[in-house]
Design an enzyme around this catalytic site. Structure first.
Site, short mmCIF file in Angstrom:
data_model
loop_
_atom_site.label_atom_id
_atom_site.label_comp_id
_atom_site.label_asym_id
_atom_site.label_seq_id
_atom_site.Cartn_x
_atom_site.Cartn_y
_atom_site.Cartn_z
N SER A 26 9.75 -26.59 -4.56
CA SER A 26 10.32 -27.78 -3.92
C SER A 26 10.54 -28.89 -4.94
CB SER A 26 9.34 -28.26 -2.85
OG SER A 26 10.01 -28.92 -1.81
N TYR A 191 15.85 -41.86 2.21
CA TYR A 191 16.77 -42.26 1.14
C TYR A 191 18.19 -42.43 1.72
CZ TYR A 191 12.65 -41.15 -1.57
OH TYR A 191 11.37 -41.13 -2.05
N ARG A 239 18.82 -31.19 2.24
CA ARG A 239 17.47 -31.42 2.80
C ARG A 239 17.56 -32.42 3.93
NH1 ARG A 239 11.56 -31.91 -0.07
NH2 ARG A 239 11.76 -29.68 0.26
C1 LIG Z 1 4.62 -34.92 -6.70
C2 LIG Z 1 5.62 -34.82 -5.59
C3 LIG Z 1 6.91 -35.29 -5.76
C4 LIG Z 1 7.88 -35.12 -4.77
N1 LIG Z 1 9.18 -35.47 -5.03
C5 LIG Z 1 10.16 -35.08 -4.16
C6 LIG Z 1 11.52 -35.19 -4.53
O1 LIG Z 1 11.89 -35.59 -5.63
N2 LIG Z 1 12.44 -34.80 -3.60
C7 LIG Z 1 12.09 -34.29 -2.38
O2 LIG Z 1 12.96 -33.93 -1.61
N3 LIG Z 1 10.79 -34.18 -2.03
C8 LIG Z 1 9.83 -34.52 -2.90
N4 LIG Z 1 8.52 -34.30 -2.59
C9 LIG Z 1 8.18 -33.61 -1.33
C10 LIG Z 1 8.04 -32.10 -1.59
O3 LIG Z 1 9.25 -31.53 -2.04
C11 LIG Z 1 7.54 -31.37 -0.33
O4 LIG Z 1 8.50 -31.52 0.67
C12 LIG Z 1 6.21 -31.88 0.16
O5 LIG Z 1 5.29 -32.02 -0.92
C13 LIG Z 1 5.58 -30.96 1.22
O6 LIG Z 1 5.42 -29.67 0.69
P1 LIG Z 1 3.98 -29.13 0.16
O7 LIG Z 1 3.01 -29.23 1.30
O8 LIG Z 1 4.24 -27.70 -0.24
O9 LIG Z 1 3.57 -29.96 -0.99
C14 LIG Z 1 7.52 -34.52 -3.54
C15 LIG Z 1 6.19 -34.11 -3.34
C16 LIG Z 1 5.26 -34.23 -4.36
C17 LIG Z 1 3.86 -33.71 -4.12
#
Ligand SMILES: Cc1cc2nc3c(=O)[nH]c(=O)nc-3n(C[C@H](O)[C@H](O)[C@H](O)COP(=O)(O)O)c2cc1C
Length: 378
Positions: A26, A191, A239
């Site tokens: 992701s 956003y 997304r």
């Molecule tokens: C460090 C970090 C940075 C993130 N940056 C973005 C991003 O740039 N764009 C985005 O769509 N989501 C971003 N997210 C959200 C993640 O893509 C994801 O949707 C969210 O962490 C939930 O998934 P997970 O439970 O597997 O971590 C970010 C999450 C984390 C932890």
């Protein structure tokens, strides 16, 4: 059941490219960009490790379509040829491992001009100028701050709308120049694109606000324009925040209306997330966050619209991910934080599902691991 028969390790064909499995890393903002929003060695290593770790698609963090579209001074950007050229070796390395390289592009809109999370993720203020981090003017559908203490953005006029749309198009063309295989428009988390969609952040009374159809207009125009420059043989992801999780906001039924319109304009995969319009969090209300918390929304989108989906949110376990794909919950499973804990998540998942041959490891590693396995067996 064989791990090759169905589920997480079955390739997926998307237009002219094929993912080697259903695991996507992701997009994850690192706040580590070099001067002028350039990629740094950090990004090469950070993204490279996921590619070595066996994922099918490795997405970059949200790269800003313009300087104004950044969340912070640490964001990577995609508005100049130099940025695309510096991304090229990163995309090429990812591809060389057998993964597809994905670029996420975004405009932060009213959620821009903040510090990094470990620096409080607070709005930049005039005093920050002393350390080279002056706040900049934010643009958004309406002059509504993203939270109480945040800067009140300027409501975009027709010229600003045209400019921002053109910035998305330029970023898409630069993603192609950099050699990415997949492009994702960040249409969630409060956003710019999401801010136009949600009635909580869009209170316009012109052609871009009011009823749902008008609120969808900005995002759909961006998709149409981006699709016209993004190659026809490469997939386009979008997304969504499938619901705001705040009363009076964007709801699942709105997403079910948006998705067919996105598909009609050439979006190939809906990446299912939630929340972000109402405050700090990029995902919906905390209490909804349980393992695989977006799977019901993703499954519903797939069923109601026949769209392909990628699901994200607390997917951490190989069997859980495999079951999501097998049961029709999603076509792709995105791994976020668990990949920070274990960048080789996909390769480990394949082992957990019964592959003893290290098939998701690069041959430079797998050869030795197989030799060790055989040695230990003797
Ligand atoms: C460090 C970090 C940075 C993130 N940056 C973005 C991003 O740039 N764009 C985005 O769509 N989501 C971003 N997210 C959200 C993640 O893509 C994801 O949707 C969210 O962490 C939930 O998934 P997970 O439970 O597997 O971590 C970010 C999450 C984390 C932890």
């Amino acid at each position: 059941m064989s791990i090759d028969a169905a589920g997480l390790f079955v390739p997926l064909e998307l237009r002219g490219v094929t993912t080697r499995n259903r695991v996507a890393i992701s997009p994850m903002q690192q706040f580590e960009a070099a001067q002028d929003a350039m990629p740094a060695t950090w990004h090469q290593v950070h993204l490279g490790q996921f590619a070595l770790g066996g994922a099918g698609i490795v997405f970059t963090e949200a790269m800003a379509v313009s300087a104004r579209g950044r969340i912070s001074y640490g964001d990577m950007g995609l508005w100049r040829e130099e940025q695309a050229d510096a991304l090229r070796p990163i995309a090429a390395f990812i591809r060389s491992t057998g993964a597809l390289s994905g670029a996420q592009i975004s405009h932060a809109g009213r959620r821009g001009a903040t510090t990094a999370p470990w620096d409080g993720k607070r709005p930049l203020v005039a005093d920050d100028a002393a350390r080279g981090m002056a706040p900049w003017e934010l643009w958004a559908p309406s002059a509504l701050p993203s939270r109480k203490e945040a800067q009140t953005p300027l409501a975009m006029d027709a010229a600003m709308i045209e400019q921002v749309q053109a910035e998305y198009v330029r970023a898409a063309a630069l993603a192609e120049r950099a050699g990415f295989d997949v492009l994702e428009l960040h249409g969630g988390h409060g956003y710019m694109l999401h801010a136009f969609l949600s009635p909580l952040s869009n209170q316009r009374t012109d052609a871009y606000g009011g009823n749902r159809e008008k609120r969808m207009r900005f995002a759909l125009e961006v998709v149409e324009r981006v699709r016209s420059v993004w190659p026809a043989n490469k997939p386009l992801f979008f997304r969504v925040s499938s619901f705001d999780g705040v009363s009076g906001g964007w709801e699942m039924e709105d997403t079910l209306a948006l998705v067919p319109a996105l598909m009609a304009r050439g979006v190939d995969v809906i990446d299912v997330s939630s929340g972000g319009v109402g405050g700090l969090s990029s995902n919906a209300a905390e209490h909804t966050r349980m393992p695989g918390y977006h799977v019901p929304m993703s499954a519903r989108i797939r069923e109601a619209t026949r769209a392909r989906t990628q699901v994200v949110g607390l997917v951490t376990d190989a069997r859980q991910a495999d079951e999501i794909v097998r049961s029709g919950g999603a076509d792709l499973v995105a791994i976020g934080r668990e990949a920070l804990r274990n960048p080789y998540w996909a390769a480990h998942a394949r082992e957990a599902l019964g592959d003893a041959d290290y098939k998701s490891w690069p041959e430079q590693y797998a050869w030795w691991l197989r030799a060790r396995r055989d040695h230990l067996a003797r």
